[in-house]
Scaffold this motif. Structure first.
Motif, PDB file in Angstrom:
ATOM      1  N   GLN A 170      15.343 -39.198  52.666  1.00 56.07           N
ATOM      2  CA  GLN A 170      15.298 -40.579  53.146  1.00 56.07           C
ATOM      3  C   GLN A 170      14.285 -41.334  52.295  1.00 56.07           C
ATOM      4  O   GLN A 170      13.153 -40.892  52.117  1.00 56.07           O
ATOM      5  N   THR A 171      14.702 -42.473  51.768  1.00 53.42           N
ATOM      6  CA  THR A 171      13.813 -43.249  50.915  1.00 53.42           C
ATOM      7  C   THR A 171      13.405 -44.574  51.534  1.00 53.42           C
ATOM      8  O   THR A 171      12.477 -45.220  51.048  1.00 53.42           O
ATOM      9  N   ASP A 172      14.108 -44.994  52.602  1.00 58.29           N
ATOM     10  CA  ASP A 172      13.775 -46.267  53.233  1.00 58.29           C
ATOM     11  C   ASP A 172      14.323 -46.295  54.646  1.00 58.29           C
ATOM     12  O   ASP A 172      15.305 -45.619  54.955  1.00 58.29           O
ATOM     13  N   LYS A 173      13.654 -47.078  55.486  1.00 57.25           N
ATOM     14  CA  LYS A 173      14.129 -47.327  56.850  1.00 57.25           C
ATOM     15  C   LYS A 173      13.802 -48.781  57.165  1.00 57.25           C
ATOM     16  O   LYS A 173      12.657 -49.205  57.043  1.00 57.25           O
ATOM     17  N   SER A 174      14.838 -49.522  57.537  1.00 58.54           N
ATOM     18  CA  SER A 174      14.661 -50.921  57.909  1.00 58.54           C
ATOM     19  C   SER A 174      15.368 -51.124  59.246  1.00 58.54           C
ATOM     20  O   SER A 174      16.596 -51.236  59.286  1.00 58.54           O
ATOM     21  N   GLY A 175      14.597 -51.104  60.331  1.00 55.22           N
ATOM     22  CA  GLY A 175      15.211 -51.166  61.658  1.00 55.22           C
ATOM     23  C   GLY A 175      16.044 -49.923  61.900  1.00 55.22           C
ATOM     24  O   GLY A 175      15.540 -48.814  61.879  1.00 55.22           O
ATOM     25  N   LYS A 176      17.344 -50.133  62.094  1.00 56.91           N
ATOM     26  CA  LYS A 176      18.250 -49.008  62.346  1.00 56.91           C
ATOM     27  C   LYS A 176      19.054 -48.623  61.109  1.00 56.91           C
ATOM     28  O   LYS A 176      20.033 -47.904  61.199  1.00 56.91           O
ATOM     29  N   VAL A 177      18.637 -49.116  59.944  1.00 53.83           N
ATOM     30  CA  VAL A 177      19.324 -48.791  58.696  1.00 53.83           C
ATOM     31  C   VAL A 177      18.447 -47.850  57.867  1.00 53.83           C
ATOM     32  O   VAL A 177      17.282 -48.143  57.604  1.00 53.83           O
ATOM     33  N   PHE A 178      19.034 -46.739  57.463  1.00 55.89           N
ATOM     34  CA  PHE A 178      18.333 -45.705  56.706  1.00 55.89           C
ATOM     35  C   PHE A 178      18.968 -45.581  55.327  1.00 55.89           C
ATOM     36  O   PHE A 178      20.193 -45.607  55.198  1.00 55.89           O
ATOM     37  N   THR A 179      18.142 -45.421  54.298  1.00 57.92           N
ATOM     38  CA  THR A 179      18.634 -45.249  52.930  1.00 57.92           C
ATOM     39  C   THR A 179      18.267 -43.857  52.443  1.00 57.92           C
ATOM     40  O   THR A 179      17.146 -43.383  52.673  1.00 57.92           O
ATOM     41  N   TYR A 180      19.216 -43.226  51.753  1.00 58.22           N
ATOM     42  CA  TYR A 180      19.034 -41.869  51.248  1.00 58.22           C
ATOM     43  C   TYR A 180      19.340 -41.814  49.756  1.00 58.22           C
ATOM     44  O   TYR A 180      20.254 -42.482  49.281  1.00 58.22           O
ATOM     45  N   GLU A 181      18.580 -40.999  49.047  1.00 53.68           N
ATOM     46  CA  GLU A 181      18.877 -40.627  47.668  1.00 53.68           C
ATOM     47  C   GLU A 181      19.399 -39.189  47.734  1.00 53.68           C
ATOM     48  O   GLU A 181      18.767 -38.324  48.355  1.00 53.68           O
ATOM     49  N   ILE A 182      20.533 -38.956  47.105  1.00 54.62           N
ATOM     50  CA  ILE A 182      21.229 -37.682  47.249  1.00 54.62           C
ATOM     51  C   ILE A 182      21.588 -37.140  45.873  1.00 54.62           C
ATOM     52  O   ILE A 182      21.988 -37.897  44.988  1.00 54.62           O
TER      53      ILE A 182
END
Length: 85
Positions: free
Chosen positions: A44-56
């Motif tokens: 996980q590289t970011d979290k904004s509220g209920k949105v999560f970003t992943y680098e895979i």
């Protein structure tokens, strides 16, 4: 790759929640033979509220075969399912 991020996000969900993929940007870097085992690493590289970003990253043996950036959102399962026709 998307499934790996979904599995990671599962620990953040309440019993009435699910997660949905919002965006995925995949780069295929090398071919993979049929029946090869693909291993996937995600963070996980970011979290904004209920949105999560992943680098895979995806590997066969130790060769990097793909990379992706993926965003997932936590949503109420019932509300989401009621919108599907």
């Amino acid at each position: 790759m998307e499934n790996t991020a979904m599995t990671l996000l599962a620990s953040e969900l309440n019993e009435n929640d699910t997660s949905v993929g919002m965006e995925i940007n995949v780069k295929h870097l090398a071919p993979t033979a049929v029946n090869k085992v693909v291993s996937v690493e995600a963070k996980q590289t970011d979290k904004s509220g209920k949105v999560f970003t992943y680098e895979i990253e995806a590997y066969v043996d130790e060769e990097l075969i793909g990379k992706a950036t993926h965003k997932r959102a936590i949503v109420d399962r019932e509300k989401f399912m009621s919108k599907i026709k």
